[in-house]
Design a protein around this motif. Sequence first.
Motif, PDB file in Angstrom:
ATOM      1  N   UNK A   1       0.818  -1.210   0.000  1.00 48.92           N
ATOM      2  CA  UNK A   1       0.000   0.000   0.000  1.00 48.92           C
ATOM      3  C   UNK A   1       0.857   1.268   0.000  1.00 48.92           C
ATOM      4  N   UNK A   2       0.652   2.104  -1.000  1.00 53.34           N
ATOM      5  CA  UNK A   2       1.422   3.347  -1.096  1.00 53.34           C
ATOM      6  C   UNK A   2       1.137   4.290   0.072  1.00 53.34           C
ATOM      7  N   UNK A   3      -0.061   4.226   0.652  1.00 49.85           N
ATOM      8  CA  UNK A   3      -0.359   5.058   1.829  1.00 49.85           C
ATOM      9  C   UNK A   3       0.486   4.613   3.024  1.00 49.85           C
ATOM     10  N   UNK A   4       0.720   3.328   3.150  1.00 47.77           N
ATOM     11  CA  UNK A   4       1.580   2.815   4.218  1.00 47.77           C
ATOM     12  C   UNK A   4       3.014   3.297   4.001  1.00 47.77           C
ATOM     13  N   UNK A   5       3.494   3.230   2.769  1.00 45.75           N
ATOM     14  CA  UNK A   5       4.856   3.708   2.493  1.00 45.75           C
ATOM     15  C   UNK A   5       4.995   5.184   2.861  1.00 45.75           C
ATOM     16  N   UNK A   6       4.005   6.000   2.496  1.00 48.10           N
ATOM     17  CA  UNK A   6       4.073   7.427   2.845  1.00 48.10           C
ATOM     18  C   UNK A   6       4.118   7.620   4.364  1.00 48.10           C
ATOM     19  N   UNK A   7       3.353   6.828   5.099  1.00 51.75           N
ATOM     20  CA  UNK A   7       3.372   6.930   6.560  1.00 51.75           C
ATOM     21  C   UNK A   7       4.727   6.508   7.129  1.00 51.75           C
TER      22      UNK A   7
ATOM     23  N   UNK B   1      -0.252  -1.655  -4.584  1.00 51.08           N
ATOM     24  CA  UNK B   1       0.077  -0.906  -5.786  1.00 51.08           C
ATOM     25  C   UNK B   1       1.512  -0.382  -5.817  1.00 51.08           C
ATOM     26  N   UNK B   2       2.333  -0.776  -4.839  1.00 52.63           N
ATOM     27  CA  UNK B   2       3.681  -0.209  -4.731  1.00 52.63           C
ATOM     28  C   UNK B   2       4.690  -1.315  -4.446  1.00 52.63           C
TER      29      UNK B   2
ATOM     30  N   UNK C   1       1.216  -5.357   7.826  1.00 58.00           N
ATOM     31  CA  UNK C   1       0.848  -3.944   7.774  1.00 58.00           C
ATOM     32  C   UNK C   1       1.076  -3.342   6.387  1.00 58.00           C
ATOM     33  N   UNK C   2       1.715  -4.095   5.513  1.00 60.27           N
ATOM     34  CA  UNK C   2       2.087  -3.631   4.182  1.00 60.27           C
ATOM     35  C   UNK C   2       1.175  -4.168   3.089  1.00 60.27           C
TER      36      UNK C   2
END
Length: 192
Positions: free
Chosen positions: A94-100, A114-115, A167-168
């Motif tokens: 999840x790209x939102x997880x990476x940003x966090x 997606x990432x 979590x990813x």
Amino acid sequence: MSASSFLKALKAEGLTVVEVGDWRDHNRNHKGAWGPVHGVMIHHTVTRGSAATVEICRKGHESLPGPLCHGVITKDGRVHLVGHGRANHAGLGDDDVLRAVIAEKALPRDNEANTDGNRHFYGFECENLGDGDDPWPAAQLDAIERAAAAVCRHHGWNERSVIGHLEWQPGKVDPRGFTMASMRERIRDRLK
């Protein structure tokens, strides 16, 4: 972090490190970039037996070539280095997880894949059946804490840069048998 810096950081954190074969040059870099790297991902292996676990994580299997992580943390607390560079451990997440993770903020729920996580995370596979019953010895939990802290300390990251595979990537359950919240608390305390 260079292979030499990785080894030095782990040893400086008090870990017993086993160098396996050509780990410094064993990677999947021909399949894509490794980096920028933003965090550490913790997994369980669903295997039994340290020697077999290390071998699988180093070589991979028919449908997924190795290395399957950078380090294998066995039940005795040793860290076996099997790769350096891109490794087949994180998959799409999840790209939102990476940003966090990059912002070192609380993680959102992972709801998409997606990432490319293999590009952005160091990976530690931890010897455990992942059934919720297989024990996590104190030496192994201590080594997970120290290994993650070593990478964080080198990069100047805090404990929020450490996540579990669950979590990813939606549908993943690893690591199972301890919570990532409790592990992040341990890493936070170690980094103080």
